[in-house]
Design a protein around this motif. Sequence first.
Motif, mmCIF file in Angstrom:
data_model
loop_
_atom_site.group_PDB
_atom_site.id
_atom_site.type_symbol
_atom_site.label_atom_id
_atom_site.label_comp_id
_atom_site.label_asym_id
_atom_site.label_seq_id
_atom_site.Cartn_x
_atom_site.Cartn_y
_atom_site.Cartn_z
ATOM 1 N N SER A 68 -7.721 2.533 5.623
ATOM 2 C CA SER A 68 -8.371 1.145 5.110
ATOM 3 C C SER A 68 -7.223 0.410 4.445
ATOM 4 O O SER A 68 -6.871 -0.738 4.823
ATOM 5 N N ILE A 69 -6.552 0.934 3.543
ATOM 6 C CA ILE A 69 -5.588 0.283 2.605
ATOM 7 C C ILE A 69 -4.319 0.026 3.215
ATOM 8 O O ILE A 69 -3.827 -1.181 3.274
ATOM 9 N N GLY A 70 -4.063 0.999 4.042
ATOM 10 C CA GLY A 70 -2.779 0.740 4.894
ATOM 11 C C GLY A 70 -2.879 -0.428 6.028
ATOM 12 O O GLY A 70 -2.004 -1.203 5.950
ATOM 13 N N ARG A 71 -4.036 -0.573 6.443
ATOM 14 C CA ARG A 71 -4.147 -1.776 7.563
ATOM 15 C C ARG A 71 -4.152 -3.118 6.886
ATOM 16 O O ARG A 71 -3.803 -4.190 7.256
ATOM 17 N N ILE A 72 -4.514 -3.070 5.457
ATOM 18 C CA ILE A 72 -4.898 -4.474 4.938
ATOM 19 C C ILE A 72 -3.702 -4.839 4.078
ATOM 20 O O ILE A 72 -3.246 -5.993 3.668
ATOM 21 N N SER A 73 -2.604 -3.986 4.068
ATOM 22 C CA SER A 73 -1.415 -4.066 2.962
ATOM 23 C C SER A 73 -0.374 -4.896 3.887
ATOM 24 O O SER A 73 -0.225 -5.062 5.168
ATOM 25 N N ASN A 74 0.268 -5.758 3.205
ATOM 26 C CA ASN A 74 1.416 -6.503 3.629
ATOM 27 C C ASN A 74 2.480 -5.794 3.933
ATOM 28 O O ASN A 74 3.251 -5.726 5.009
ATOM 29 N N VAL A 75 2.878 -4.627 2.945
ATOM 30 C CA VAL A 75 3.790 -3.767 3.223
ATOM 31 C C VAL A 75 3.183 -2.211 3.275
ATOM 32 O O VAL A 75 2.415 -2.224 2.121
ATOM 33 N N HIS A 76 3.471 -1.479 4.101
ATOM 34 C CA HIS A 76 3.026 0.030 3.787
ATOM 35 C C HIS A 76 4.297 0.937 3.579
ATOM 36 O O HIS A 76 4.977 0.960 4.417
ATOM 37 N N LEU A 77 4.016 1.528 2.311
ATOM 38 C CA LEU A 77 5.027 2.593 2.087
ATOM 39 C C LEU A 77 4.439 3.893 2.367
ATOM 40 O O LEU A 77 3.300 4.527 1.768
ATOM 41 N N ASP A 78 4.951 4.945 3.042
ATOM 42 C CA ASP A 78 4.361 6.217 3.535
ATOM 43 C C ASP A 78 4.827 7.304 2.273
ATOM 44 O O ASP A 78 5.918 7.425 2.360
ATOM 45 N N VAL A 79 3.733 7.696 1.893
ATOM 46 C CA VAL A 79 4.098 8.809 0.751
ATOM 47 C C VAL A 79 3.321 10.034 1.030
ATOM 48 O O VAL A 79 2.888 10.963 0.253
ATOM 49 N N SER A 80 3.288 10.448 2.797
ATOM 50 C CA SER A 80 2.547 11.486 3.147
ATOM 51 C C SER A 80 3.504 12.698 2.813
ATOM 52 O O SER A 80 4.614 12.861 2.650
ATOM 53 N N VAL A 81 2.804 13.947 2.559
ATOM 54 C CA VAL A 81 3.335 15.170 2.312
ATOM 55 C C VAL A 81 2.741 16.082 3.321
ATOM 56 O O VAL A 81 1.620 16.207 4.007
ATOM 57 N N GLU A 82 3.769 17.115 3.564
ATOM 58 C CA GLU A 82 3.150 18.256 4.700
ATOM 59 C C GLU A 82 1.994 18.990 4.122
ATOM 60 O O GLU A 82 1.056 19.541 4.765
ATOM 61 N N LYS A 83 2.266 19.401 2.638
ATOM 62 C CA LYS A 83 1.248 20.138 2.045
ATOM 63 C C LYS A 83 1.417 19.859 0.588
ATOM 64 O O LYS A 83 2.384 19.691 -0.049
ATOM 65 N N GLU A 84 0.280 20.199 -0.044
ATOM 66 C CA GLU A 84 0.298 20.264 -1.672
ATOM 67 C C GLU A 84 0.647 21.403 -2.154
ATOM 68 O O GLU A 84 0.744 22.415 -1.414
ATOM 69 N N ALA A 85 1.470 21.549 -3.388
ATOM 70 C CA ALA A 85 1.870 22.578 -4.069
ATOM 71 C C ALA A 85 0.454 23.610 -4.279
ATOM 72 O O ALA A 85 0.816 24.778 -4.427
ATOM 73 N N CYS A 86 -0.712 23.063 -4.517
ATOM 74 C CA CYS A 86 -1.964 23.781 -4.493
ATOM 75 C C CYS A 86 -2.111 24.684 -3.527
ATOM 76 O O CYS A 86 -1.947 24.597 -2.241
ATOM 77 N N PRO A 87 -2.084 25.886 -3.795
ATOM 78 C CA PRO A 87 -2.430 27.103 -2.600
ATOM 79 C C PRO A 87 -3.702 26.656 -1.823
ATOM 80 O O PRO A 87 -3.569 27.133 -0.663
ATOM 81 N N HIS A 88 -4.634 26.203 -2.351
ATOM 82 C CA HIS A 88 -5.814 25.542 -1.369
ATOM 83 C C HIS A 88 -5.469 24.400 -0.803
ATOM 84 O O HIS A 88 -6.352 23.858 0.014
ATOM 85 N N GLY A 113 0.871 -1.274 -0.069
ATOM 86 C CA GLY A 113 0.061 -0.064 0.145
ATOM 87 C C GLY A 113 0.698 1.299 0.000
ATOM 88 O O GLY A 113 1.678 1.377 0.756
ATOM 89 N N MET A 114 0.596 2.233 -0.906
ATOM 90 C CA MET A 114 1.343 3.605 -0.818
ATOM 91 C C MET A 114 0.288 4.527 -0.658
ATOM 92 O O MET A 114 -0.644 5.082 -1.267
ATOM 93 N N THR A 115 0.165 4.911 0.791
ATOM 94 C CA THR A 115 -0.709 5.955 1.387
ATOM 95 C C THR A 115 -0.035 6.857 2.407
ATOM 96 O O THR A 115 1.085 6.800 2.474
ATOM 97 N N LYS A 116 -0.661 7.818 2.831
ATOM 98 C CA LYS A 116 -0.354 8.666 3.760
ATOM 99 C C LYS A 116 -0.581 8.379 4.995
ATOM 100 O O LYS A 116 0.186 8.869 6.126
ATOM 101 N N ASN A 117 -1.177 7.280 5.311
ATOM 102 C CA ASN A 117 -1.490 6.735 6.734
ATOM 103 C C ASN A 117 -1.626 5.392 6.936
ATOM 104 O O ASN A 117 -2.583 4.713 6.084
ATOM 105 N N VAL A 118 -0.727 4.672 7.445
ATOM 106 C CA VAL A 118 -0.695 3.262 7.545
ATOM 107 C C VAL A 118 -2.010 2.796 8.274
ATOM 108 O O VAL A 118 -2.251 1.343 8.275
ATOM 109 N N ASN A 119 -2.582 3.705 9.171
ATOM 110 C CA ASN A 119 -3.913 3.137 9.675
ATOM 111 C C ASN A 119 -5.046 3.456 8.887
ATOM 112 O O ASN A 119 -6.238 3.262 9.259
#
Length: 327
Positions: free
Chosen positions: A134-154, A126-132
């Motif tokens: 739904s996809i993070g929990r069912i993944s055999n391996v979780h890869l954290d791809v979280s970011v502090e903020k999007e480049a979008c101003p909103h 699973g490649m998500t921002k949160n290991v907890n």
Amino acid sequence: MCLLAMSNSLLQSAKKVILTEAQAVMMLADGLDQSFIDACQLIQNCTGKVVLIGMGKSGHIAGKIAATFASTGTPAFAVHPGEAGHGDLGMITQEDVVIAISYSGESDEIMTLIPIIKRLGILIIGMTKNVNSSIGRISNVHLDVSVEKEACPHNLAPTSSTTVALVMGDTLAISLLINKGFSVDDFARSHPSGTLGRRLLTLVSTIMKIGDDIPIVSADTKLLDALLIMSQKTLGMVLITNNNNILKGIFTDGDLRRVLETYPNIQSLTISKVMTPNCQSISKDRPAMAAVQMMDEFNLNSLPVVDDNNQVVGAINTHTLMQAKII
């Protein structure tokens, strides 16, 4: 807003986007841990294919990662989760590994497929921002791809997050490429078409001049006679050989300029006196790109082609390589 002010505003916005996404990528590098190693091992041990699944913007990223995997020695393809539920799921087998990309980790379209994927015994990265999630929990391996903020101003449009997911995919693919010793030749076999394939696959033997097109003279040939042959063969050089056709030296257009500066009278000169002995040469079985690299390294415009006994079998020059679209 005046044109100058608008231009400055656009440049500032562009720079902010680049710096925001660059910072997100640097954070990704700092956060790599054992999970990344586990994901690499899971993929490397896979006897089937790597299946990329993503919805929306993540789906586009999934397609690009799958293409990168496939071209670097890891068989892979992307499946649209919506289409998978209507038959395309049959493309996935028990030998495969699934990489599920969803920034939130809550994609309904992907979660709908998970029970079937799990029932087949397929392992999931699973490649998500949160290991907890739904996809993070069912993944055999979780890869954290979280970011502090999007480049979008909103902080809404997927920008930094999709960039980080793409970089994570590239990181997996290239790390596996290096680990398995995937070579330039292997890469060439995956890219036989177009400029890239042509440059990597073309051999010297397929583009070199042969037979009567090779400008060859003996060591006792008068320089003026050698120049006539060099002009006729239009390769910008003559090769000097002995009676057994073994390469003894080369004389080029550039050498001629130096000779004219050094010798006031060239009437009696033989080619052996002004040739370059022990010159660079290449085998006909080498890639044409190797000739390009050699010519760049030694600042050459032409190369003799020889066999294992140093007998001349061909000749190439810069124009030959350009005609073959190698350079």
